[in-house]
Design an enzyme around this catalytic site. Structure first.
Site, mmCIF file in Angstrom:
data_model
loop_
_atom_site.group_PDB
_atom_site.id
_atom_site.type_symbol
_atom_site.label_atom_id
_atom_site.label_comp_id
_atom_site.label_asym_id
_atom_site.label_seq_id
_atom_site.Cartn_x
_atom_site.Cartn_y
_atom_site.Cartn_z
ATOM 1 N N GLY A 22 -36.113 42.574 13.684
ATOM 2 C CA GLY A 22 -37.262 43.079 14.672
ATOM 3 C C GLY A 22 -36.654 43.314 16.065
ATOM 4 O O GLY A 22 -36.923 44.253 16.972
ATOM 5 N N THR A 23 -35.648 42.188 16.832
ATOM 6 C CA THR A 23 -35.043 42.613 17.898
ATOM 7 C C THR A 23 -34.154 43.894 18.028
ATOM 8 O O THR A 23 -34.126 44.370 18.901
ATOM 9 C CB THR A 23 -34.128 41.376 18.201
ATOM 10 O OG1 THR A 23 -35.022 40.111 18.493
ATOM 11 C CG2 THR A 23 -33.536 41.369 19.601
ATOM 12 N N ASN A 79 -47.153 37.359 20.573
ATOM 13 C CA ASN A 79 -46.673 36.082 19.522
ATOM 14 C C ASN A 79 -47.007 34.902 19.828
ATOM 15 O O ASN A 79 -46.975 34.080 18.928
ATOM 16 C CB ASN A 79 -45.171 36.292 19.533
ATOM 17 C CG ASN A 79 -44.402 36.443 21.101
ATOM 18 O OD1 ASN A 79 -44.805 37.163 21.695
ATOM 19 N ND2 ASN A 79 -43.549 35.554 20.900
ATOM 20 N N HIS A 132 -39.198 39.070 7.890
ATOM 21 C CA HIS A 132 -39.562 37.991 7.661
ATOM 22 C C HIS A 132 -41.008 37.441 8.195
ATOM 23 O O HIS A 132 -41.474 36.185 7.880
ATOM 24 C CB HIS A 132 -38.372 37.006 8.108
ATOM 25 C CG HIS A 132 -38.329 36.781 9.596
ATOM 26 N ND1 HIS A 132 -38.612 35.499 9.980
ATOM 27 C CD2 HIS A 132 -37.914 37.688 10.565
ATOM 28 C CE1 HIS A 132 -38.471 35.863 11.332
ATOM 29 N NE2 HIS A 132 -37.855 37.057 11.797
ATOM 30 N N THR A 158 -23.289 49.883 6.775
ATOM 31 C CA THR A 158 -24.032 49.939 5.607
ATOM 32 C C THR A 158 -25.367 49.235 5.308
ATOM 33 O O THR A 158 -25.581 48.153 5.873
ATOM 34 C CB THR A 158 -23.122 49.364 4.555
ATOM 35 O OG1 THR A 158 -21.620 50.021 4.632
ATOM 36 C CG2 THR A 158 -23.453 49.370 3.013
ATOM 37 N N CYS A 170 -37.712 31.364 19.792
ATOM 38 C CA CYS A 170 -36.622 31.978 20.632
ATOM 39 C C CYS A 170 -36.553 31.284 21.866
ATOM 40 O O CYS A 170 -35.445 31.435 22.469
ATOM 41 C CB CYS A 170 -36.788 33.465 20.631
ATOM 42 S SG CYS A 170 -37.226 34.365 19.159
#
Lengths: 354, 402
Positions: B72-73, B152, B213, B249, B337
């Site tokens: 997400g970051t 959040n 996640h 990739t 975080c």
């Protein structure tokens, strides 16, 4: 018992946690986060760097116990670092580890442990706690070379009753061997003796920490015992009583710092004989038993970490202040350092040299 | 010991179906999706199936509008830096809010140090950005508005549709004036994907970030919706993957797991969010009933069903967190975080919650495996812990005495 172990990531506290776990206690590790340098650059060693928090966590992973980081940066800065700086500026030579032990480790961390529902806080100090009747005694560790009772003298009955020093009955050599035997991740980690927030030397630290360093740490005269100016010092905060090198003087006989005079910004030097003092006042005195003994008191007194305790007589000057009269005068009775009083192996109390 | 996980805003357990969707890609299907041969084509099929599925879940117009990232970051970084750098000669002003996740805040701070002007909008005491403030902050040089979909820490839902409308009106106005400066809207929907319906067209956003996640998919994979035609440049340089916007990739297994998890979360959404809302309300009401001197943070009328953030006066959230952990209950003091810092939450600060209350804040975020029994266990565990911590708090002693 439910025991919180203060973990520094080093071999001592790791082995302490290991021993308690082996004894079947419910053990959780905790590391204090006290300091990070302003620029967060890589800094090995010290007892509270991020590396050490990582190491402590890895030891707890190895032991299969939980690990928490308790952040006390604000209190550490206020109670330990700022006090350290102002002591230096007042011409004294402080021992921040003793303040940290008193105010952070064994006050805040212990109260954190009790608040979290633990019975006891354990650390990897080399000292012993013995219970005699209703009194807890602080006793030197089994290993005379490693004894840390000197830095613990400010503990009182309420702290000692909730503390455990699992290493007190071992020598450092035995602990190191035990750690290796158990394959603890910290087994080979070298000792750290430095002040955790000082990276290279305290002078550089003061310079980086104090915004008004140049105004607070000013050059001034160096005078000899006759009062004659013999040189210039770089700022009094950079000198310690008893110091010999770094004076920038060439003299026929070795000279030492014998006194720091903040009021006149003067550094007083003299021959070795003048560094010795037969007596000194000690302030902020605390007694392990909780109350003062009867005076005069015969005991031995240790005036810095590596000093051999010397016989002395204590007399009361006023509340919480005593006069220490040594049988034989002692070198470098340094203001700001702690004088700790012993009755044989037992710590009875101590205070700060005036 | 009973264990109760109430930290689903930090991360969620992987759901079985997501794992099953990934397993072939950890086994026989190992080709590089960029390869021409059959091995590569098999992998590519899974990648593009996943892209289509995610596009459908977000109501994107086309599958190519989905760019897979590492998290997400990274999606936030790509959106914000990608738009900023690609449009810098047109304008240098970015509007965001004071309550964004650090993935957005620190990215904006980085841009502010590199020649961009950033406006950090305040929020009301309920933790919501006012759309009027957004409108008022727009300048001719504004190229990006980035406001999260839901916060959040407190779960408050932001007025994204209104912001989308404002931006659309501004773009229309600019076009009429002959201006070539486009105003983009990005929203960090990491907390809401799979919990609140997401429709990029109805929301009127040009960019939207999600993270696998947070909705029972795997870690290490995120996605960014980039509206077709958006002028954006990559932040990772290398091969021509992901429409040249994200070299490297593709994590094909993770991407397949993310898509499956998102699809299922959306299928379950109505029922599951209703169920979690009931449990959350029971938890909140139970705590309020048993513990005095507390404050529920955030506008409860505009809040995600699975989150409650409660400030307990006189004590530190960290102490509650550790005590709960020792009792087997996982909660959080805010953003995972930001763990290890005792700085009061920037979100609560922006909401005007006083520092001592902000320090005593605790977030419970509920999810799939939580049951009424879990909530009952939490309700019998929390009050004695708060009592014990308060009994040892000097602040509490002082207040009680006076």
């Amino acid at each position: 018992m439910k025991i919180l172990v203060a973990m520094s990531g080093g071999v001592d506290s790791s082995t302490a946690a290991f021993l308690l776990k082996e004894q079947g206690h419910e053990v959780v590790g905790a590391t204090l986060r006290l300091w990070h340098s302003a620029d967060d650059k890589y800094r090995p060693g010290g007892c509270c760097s991020l590396d050490d928090i990582y190491d402590a966590r890895r030891v707890c992973d190895f032991l299969g116990i939980k690990h928490y980081v308790l952040n006390r940066e604000t209190e550490f800065r206020r109670d330990v670092v700022d006090a350290f700086v102002s002591e230096y500026l007042s011409g004294a030579t402080p021992n921040p580890c003793i303040v940290c032990n008193e105010k952070i480790k064994f006050r805040m961390m212990l109260s954190d442990a009790l608040a979290l529902g633990f019975d006891t806080l354990a650390t990897g100090h080399y000292a012993r706690i013995e219970r005699k009747d209703d009194c807890y005694q602080l006793v030197v560790g089994k290993d005379p070379a490693k004894d840390q009772s000197y830095v613990l003298y400010r503990l009182g009955q309420s702290e000692l009753s909730h503390l455990l020093f699992p290493l007190g009955n071992y020598t450092k050599k035995e602990i190191r061997a035990m750690a290796l035997q158990a394959q603890l991740p910290a087994a080979q980690k070298p000792e750290s003796q430095e002040i955790c927030f000082v990276e290279t030397d305290y002078a550089a630290f003061l310079k980086s920490y104090l915004p008004d360093y140049d105004a607070r740490v000013r050059p001034g005269p160096i005078v000899d015992p006759s009062g004659k100016i013999v040189g210039r010092h770089r700022g009094l905060a950079l000198y310690t009583v008893g110091q010999r090198s770094g004076l920038g003087l060439t003299t026929p006989e070795p000279v030492y710092v014998i006194r720091i005079d903040v009021e006149t910004n003067t550094l007083c030097i003299g021959p070795k004989a003048q560094v010795h003092a037969a007596s000194g006042s000690v302030k902020y005195v605390v007694w392990i038993a909780g109350s003062p003994p009867s005076f005069p008191l015969r005991c031995t007194v240790k005036i810095r970490r590596l000093h051999q305790p010397a016989p002395a007589t204590l007399t009361r000057e006023h509340d919480n202040q005593v006069l220490v009269a040594f049988d034989v005068s002692q070198p470098a009775v340094t203001p700001g350092q702690s004088a700790v009083f012993y009755a044989g192996d037992i710590v009875i109390g101590g205070g700060i040299i005036v | 010991m009973k264990r109760v996980y109430l930290d689903h805003s930090a991360t969620t357990p992987l759901r079985v179906e997501s794992r099953e969707a990934m397993m072939p890609l950890f086994g026989d299907i190992y080709g590089n999706p960029s390869s021409v041969h059959g091995f590569g084509q098999e992998a590519k099929k899974h990648l593009e199936d996943a892209r289509e599925l995610v596009a459908k879940c977000l109501n994107a117009a086309r599958p190519e509008e989905i760019i897979f990232t590492g998290c997400g970051t990274e999606a936030d970084n790509l959106a914000i830096k990608g738009i900023a750098f690609a449009n810098r000669e047109k304008g240098n002003h970015i509007i965001t809010s004071q309550i964004e996740h650090h993935a957005v805040l620190n990215t904006c701070e980085y841009l502010a140090k590199n020649g961009f002007e950033v406006t950090y909008l305040p929020v009301n005491e309920g933790g919501r950005v006012r759309w009027e403030d957004v409108a008022a902050a727009i300048k001719p040089t504004t190229i990006l508005i980035t406001i999260m979909h839901a916060n959040n820490e407190v779960g408050t839902i932001q007025p994204i549709e209104e912001i989308g409308t404002i931006a659309a009106a501004e773009n229309k106005r600019r076009a009429a004036l002959g201006s070539a400066v486009w105003l983009y809207v990005h929203t960090d929907a990491v907390q809401t994907a799979g919990k609140i319906p997401l429709d990029v067209r109805a929301m009127g956003v040009d960019l939207l970030s999600i993270s696998g996640h947070k909705f029972y998919g795997p870690k290490g994979v995120g996605a960014l919706y980039v509206k077709k035609g958006a002028r954006i440049q990559p932040i990772l340089h290398g091969g021509h993957h992901e429409r040249n916007l994200r070299a490297g990739t593709e994590n094909v297994a993770g991407i397949a797991g993310l898509a499956k998890a998102l699809e299922l979360a959306i299928m379950d959404m109505d029922h599951e969010q209703k169920r979690l809302g009931v449990l959350r309300d029971q938890l909140e009401a139970g705590i309020i009933q048993q513990v005095p001197s507390l404050k529920v943070n955030g506008d409860t009328a505009h809040r995600m069903a699975s989150v409650t953030n409660i400030s307990f006066a006189f004590i530190e959230g960290e102490g509650i967190l550790l005590s709960l952990d020792l009792a087997g209950i996982a909660a959080s003091t805010g953003s995972a975080c930001a763990s290890g810092s005792l700085e009061p939450s920037h979100v609560l600060k922006a909401m005007g919650v006083e520092t001592t209350l902000a320090q005593g804040a605790l977030r419970f975020s509920l999810g799939h495996q939580n049951t009424a029994e879990d909530i009952a266990y939490v309700l019998e565990t929390v009050p004695p812990i708060i009592d014990r911590l308060r009994s040892m708090s000097p602040l509490y002693q002082k207040t009680v005495k006076s």
